[in-house]
Design an enzyme around this catalytic site. Sequence first.
Site, PDB file in Angstrom:
ATOM      1  N   HIS A 515       0.815  -1.208   0.000  1.00 25.54           N
ATOM      2  CA  HIS A 515       0.000   0.000   0.000  1.00 25.54           C
ATOM      3  C   HIS A 515       0.860   1.275   0.000  1.00 25.54           C
ATOM      4  O   HIS A 515       0.554   2.219   0.724  1.00 25.54           O
ATOM      5  CB  HIS A 515      -0.904   0.034   1.242  1.00 25.54           C
ATOM      6  CG  HIS A 515      -1.887  -1.090   1.336  1.00 25.54           C
ATOM      7  ND1 HIS A 515      -2.620  -1.348   2.485  1.00 25.54           N
ATOM      8  CD2 HIS A 515      -2.287  -2.016   0.431  1.00 25.54           C
ATOM      9  CE1 HIS A 515      -3.416  -2.394   2.268  1.00 25.54           C
ATOM     10  NE2 HIS A 515      -3.229  -2.820   1.041  1.00 25.54           N
ATOM     11  N   HIS A 553      -7.334  -0.650   3.221  1.00 25.23           N
ATOM     12  CA  HIS A 553      -6.749  -0.879   1.894  1.00 25.23           C
ATOM     13  C   HIS A 553      -7.067   0.288   0.951  1.00 25.23           C
ATOM     14  O   HIS A 553      -8.187   0.794   0.950  1.00 25.23           O
ATOM     15  CB  HIS A 553      -7.291  -2.184   1.328  1.00 25.23           C
ATOM     16  CG  HIS A 553      -7.396  -3.284   2.360  1.00 25.23           C
ATOM     17  ND1 HIS A 553      -8.377  -3.290   3.325  1.00 25.23           N
ATOM     18  CD2 HIS A 553      -6.645  -4.370   2.589  1.00 25.23           C
ATOM     19  CE1 HIS A 553      -8.214  -4.346   4.106  1.00 25.23           C
ATOM     20  NE2 HIS A 553      -7.162  -5.021   3.682  1.00 25.23           N
TER      21      HIS A 553
HETATM   22  C1  FAD Z   1       0.038  -7.638  -4.432  1.00 26.49           C
HETATM   23  C2  FAD Z   1      -0.837  -6.468  -4.106  1.00 26.49           C
HETATM   24  C3  FAD Z   1      -1.953  -6.642  -3.288  1.00 26.49           C
HETATM   25  C4  FAD Z   1      -2.775  -5.568  -2.971  1.00 26.49           C
HETATM   26  N1  FAD Z   1      -3.937  -5.777  -2.291  1.00 26.49           N
HETATM   27  C5  FAD Z   1      -4.826  -4.769  -2.149  1.00 26.49           C
HETATM   28  C6  FAD Z   1      -6.116  -4.990  -1.614  1.00 26.49           C
HETATM   29  O1  FAD Z   1      -6.491  -6.110  -1.275  1.00 26.49           O
HETATM   30  N2  FAD Z   1      -6.949  -3.924  -1.499  1.00 26.49           N
HETATM   31  C7  FAD Z   1      -6.580  -2.664  -1.867  1.00 26.49           C
HETATM   32  O2  FAD Z   1      -7.359  -1.730  -1.705  1.00 26.49           O
HETATM   33  N3  FAD Z   1      -5.359  -2.435  -2.386  1.00 26.49           N
HETATM   34  C8  FAD Z   1      -4.505  -3.454  -2.557  1.00 26.49           C
HETATM   35  N4  FAD Z   1      -3.304  -3.223  -3.168  1.00 26.49           N
HETATM   36  C9  FAD Z   1      -2.935  -1.834  -3.500  1.00 26.49           C
HETATM   37  C10 FAD Z   1      -3.668  -1.249  -4.704  1.00 26.49           C
HETATM   38  O3  FAD Z   1      -3.760  -2.189  -5.744  1.00 26.49           O
HETATM   39  C11 FAD Z   1      -2.924   0.003  -5.134  1.00 26.49           C
HETATM   40  O4  FAD Z   1      -2.967   0.935  -4.073  1.00 26.49           O
HETATM   41  C12 FAD Z   1      -3.500   0.664  -6.377  1.00 26.49           C
HETATM   42  O5  FAD Z   1      -3.538  -0.221  -7.467  1.00 26.49           O
HETATM   43  C13 FAD Z   1      -2.670   1.890  -6.734  1.00 26.49           C
HETATM   44  O6  FAD Z   1      -3.237   2.536  -7.821  1.00 26.49           O
HETATM   45  P1  FAD Z   1      -2.418   3.569  -8.725  1.00 26.49           P
HETATM   46  O7  FAD Z   1      -3.328   3.945  -9.827  1.00 26.49           O
HETATM   47  O8  FAD Z   1      -1.879   4.611  -7.839  1.00 26.49           O
HETATM   48  O9  FAD Z   1      -1.155   2.780  -9.276  1.00 26.49           O
HETATM   49  P2  FAD Z   1      -0.958   1.301  -9.832  1.00 26.49           P
HETATM   50  O10 FAD Z   1      -2.171   0.492  -9.604  1.00 26.49           O
HETATM   51  O11 FAD Z   1       0.324   0.824  -9.309  1.00 26.49           O
HETATM   52  O12 FAD Z   1      -0.878   1.510 -11.400  1.00 26.49           O
HETATM   53  C14 FAD Z   1       0.190   2.152 -12.017  1.00 26.49           C
HETATM   54  C15 FAD Z   1       0.327   1.620 -13.429  1.00 26.49           C
HETATM   55  O13 FAD Z   1       1.246   2.458 -14.114  1.00 26.49           O
HETATM   56  C16 FAD Z   1       2.133   1.665 -14.862  1.00 26.49           C
HETATM   57  N5  FAD Z   1       3.397   2.401 -14.984  1.00 26.49           N
HETATM   58  C17 FAD Z   1       4.207   2.807 -13.991  1.00 26.49           C
HETATM   59  N6  FAD Z   1       5.283   3.446 -14.484  1.00 26.49           N
HETATM   60  C18 FAD Z   1       5.144   3.447 -15.818  1.00 26.49           C
HETATM   61  C19 FAD Z   1       5.943   3.939 -16.894  1.00 26.49           C
HETATM   62  N7  FAD Z   1       7.098   4.560 -16.658  1.00 26.49           N
HETATM   63  N8  FAD Z   1       5.488   3.761 -18.162  1.00 26.49           N
HETATM   64  C20 FAD Z   1       4.305   3.145 -18.403  1.00 26.49           C
HETATM   65  N9  FAD Z   1       3.527   2.647 -17.428  1.00 26.49           N
HETATM   66  C21 FAD Z   1       3.940   2.798 -16.151  1.00 26.49           C
HETATM   67  C22 FAD Z   1       2.292   0.403 -14.051  1.00 26.49           C
HETATM   68  O14 FAD Z   1       2.735  -0.680 -14.843  1.00 26.49           O
HETATM   69  C23 FAD Z   1       0.888   0.212 -13.489  1.00 26.49           C
HETATM   70  O15 FAD Z   1       0.087  -0.579 -14.330  1.00 26.49           O
HETATM   71  C24 FAD Z   1      -2.453  -4.280  -3.468  1.00 26.49           C
HETATM   72  C25 FAD Z   1      -1.335  -4.096  -4.294  1.00 26.49           C
HETATM   73  C26 FAD Z   1      -0.534  -5.176  -4.614  1.00 26.49           C
HETATM   74  C27 FAD Z   1       0.645  -4.951  -5.516  1.00 26.49           C
END
Ligand code: FAD
Length: 573
Positions: A515, A553
């Site tokens: 997280h 979460h």
């Molecule tokens: C194993 C795991 C279990 C989790 N379990 C839970 C849960 O049960 N409940 C919950 O609420 N949250 C959970 N989380 C956390 C939650 O999934 C994240 O907080 C959320 O997905 C974050 O969203 P975001 O949009 O900030 O970034 P992310 O979801 O991380 O998305 C960012 C995206 O940008 C892409 N990216 C990054 N840099 C680049 C680049 N330079 N060029 C192109 N693309 C790029 C990445 O590949 C990714 O697809 C978990 C996370 C993980 C990894």
Amino acid sequence: MHRLISLVTFFATTAAAIFLEADSEGIIDNADYLIVGGGPAGMVLAERLSRDPNHRVVLLEAGPDTFNSTLQNTPAYFPFITDDAVWDYTTQPDASLAGTTVSMRQGRAVGGGTAVNGMAYCRGAASVFDEWATISGNDGLAWESFFQDFLDVSHYVDDPNSEYEQVIDTAAYGNGPLEVSRGGGLSGFEIPFARAIEQELGIHEVDMNDGTGIGIDRGVATIFAGNRTRSYGRTAFGPLMASRVNVQIVYGAWVSKIGFASNRAVNVTYQSKGNARTISAREIILSGGAINTPKLLMLSGVGPRDQLESLGIPVVADRPEIGSNLRDHGVSIVQLLVTPEVLTYWQWSANSTEESLAREQYATNGTGPLGWAEGFIYATFRIPDSVWEGLNDTHYNSLPRDRPHAMIQYASIPFIASVNSSSVTAWAALVQPASSGRVTLQSSEYRDAPLIHTNYYGTKADRAAMLWTYKKLREILNQDPVRQLIVEEFYPGSAVTTDDDIWAAIQKQTLSFFHPVGTVALGSALDSDWRLRGLEGIRVVDTSAFPFPTTCHPQAVVYALGNRASKDILEAD
Ligand SMILES: Cc1cc2nc3c(=O)[nH]c(=O)nc-3n(C[C@H](O)[C@H](O)[C@H](O)COP(=O)(O)OP(=O)(O)OC[C@H]3O[C@@H](n4cnc5c(N)ncnc54)[C@H](O)[C@@H]3O)c2cc1C
Ligand SMILES: *[C@@H]1O[C@H](CO)[C@@H](O)[C@H](O)[C@H]1NC(C)=O
Ligand SMILES: *[C@@H]1O[C@H](CO)[C@@H](O)[C@H](O)[C@H]1NC(C)=O
Ligand SMILES: *[C@@H]1O[C@H](CO)[C@@H](O)[C@H](O)[C@H]1NC(C)=O
Ligand SMILES: *[C@@H]1O[C@H](CO)[C@@H](O)[C@H](O)[C@H]1NC(C)=O
Ligand SMILES: *[C@@H]1O[C@H](CO)[C@@H](O)[C@H](O)[C@H]1NC(C)=O
Ligand SMILES: *[C@@H]1O[C@H](CO)[C@@H](O)[C@H](O)[C@H]1NC(C)=O
Ligand SMILES: *[C@@H]1O[C@H](CO)[C@@H](O)[C@H](O)[C@H]1NC(C)=O
């Protein structure tokens, strides 16, 4: 005029498919909104910003489109996703953990973390968002207004085959695209664990999606009720864009650099199969997540001057706050061997009779343990103030009363070592930690993983809080009726009883809850309109922007954040 001409060309050269491989023909090279990262924030932004057919929207995602992946779509398999769909990051040795390193893997697919995560859907304490509104100067983030964004992006459907009663506040769910339902069925551990928590902590079941911060949650999860497959950024927001010609979701496109003309961000360069391509944009929005967004900014010259210069990266803007304030929920675990009546990973993986039964149930009507997110009870609660007495603590003592300090949860899989028996892993986490870590670069090469310095339990107050919570978790597990299910405490084991030994056990088996947040935060790195202070044409909308963690979460909040930011962006432009 220029804009009109390029729109015409764009419409003429694209097919209806919005999901495109990075080396495809016809990828637009001049966008109105260029989004980096297809996680929950990026997917919501792409959908909202492309509703106006005059906006050319491109989203670049480094990972693959794993829409048909059984590994990802089957809830119970989520702990085993360690393939191309993740950035397999490991943290730096953490001095607060006596040098332990942990996995900080992050989602890397269309859907980002929501394509690989544990699916818990939880918003947590309302006062978190009120405080974010104050810190950021963005009133829309206060719970009373932000609540509308939660309603806009999600809806609840009850599981037709549910086996238990659950407290659901139906007023907390709207009719947005993301489907949420129940986390699972009954493994035999949930109810006894909940009873033991009630007895030991005096808290009761609540719905943590209506602003309530403290209590026991039976688990709402991003799972389709009808077929019990993963519901996520890709499935919720992809279909809404399917017939639009003004949006492209480009996968396999790893963004290596943002180009700045003086202090204005003007283009991004991405790498695909050895080739670099550049897309220019009126507005660039970074949604790469709390580890990769600060990394990309630093690679592009926005970050702490001394660090960038030491790596030979030309400085565009000296921003010491980029990459700092890394906050995560560290989790410290207790692994149990439980009686064979508790239905866990062991039964459906090691026993061929049970395994084929589980597969048949899931294939027939989505029932059985494969459709469960590995056990689903969690509780969030206050730690007594006496724990910080004499520690000169200012952090914990100032948190509002609706704010829990700690969370406990469990999963029906072994975390440490696979064991030849039914097994459950419980854990304790601090949800509002005082300490923070940092993300830095190891080199100027975009392919290199960033350096992640976690600093879990980095203050005396955090250590006191964690020790108390971990001991409390073990006491709960020693209560009727859950005690009857436990054959043996596999880790840390019954010989570990003194505070010193318990602390050593905590340090050795602390993991990330995955997280991470806060590395390009609202109120410090960002202004109230999601813009990087002092720069133009560039915003950050993702977990990096959280000023500090929510009380459970984070994913529910990321979708809502994307929705709120898209309204703000459309209003400002
Ligand atoms: C194993 C795991 C279990 C989790 N379990 C839970 C849960 O049960 N409940 C919950 O609420 N949250 C959970 N989380 C956390 C939650 O999934 C994240 O907080 C959320 O997905 C974050 O969203 P975001 O949009 O900030 O970034 P992310 O979801 O991380 O998305 C960012 C995206 O940008 C892409 N990216 C990054 N840099 C680049 C680049 N330079 N060029 C192109 N693309 C790029 C990445 O590949 C990714 O697809 C978990 C996370 C993980 C990894
Ligand atoms: C998923 O599978 C279906 C059916 O085989 C196919 O039509 C579709 O193109 C696949 N989608 C992706 C994104 O691979
Ligand atoms: C599951 O059901 C949802 C909602 O009906 C549907 O959109 C999705 O495609 C289904 N998923 C699979 C893998 O069958
Ligand atoms: C991207 O923008 C930078 C800064 O203006 C410029 O130097 C560079 O040439 C641009 N790249 C391309 C491929 O247009
Ligand atoms: C496997 O599961 C079946 C059905 O529950 C049970 O009868 C059998 O004893 C189990 N086998 C082993 C080796 O535990
Ligand atoms: C689901 O299918 C299984 C057989 O695999 C059956 O035993 C069970 O009754 C079905 N449940 C429902 C609710 O249809
Ligand atoms: C207590 O904390 C305050 C604020 O952080 C600090 O200024 C002060 O020096 C501390 N006092 C002691 C005795 O550590
Ligand atoms: C697991 O337990 C079974 C049944 O008791 C036994 O036959 C088997 O040898 C055990 N396997 C291991 C790896 O301990």
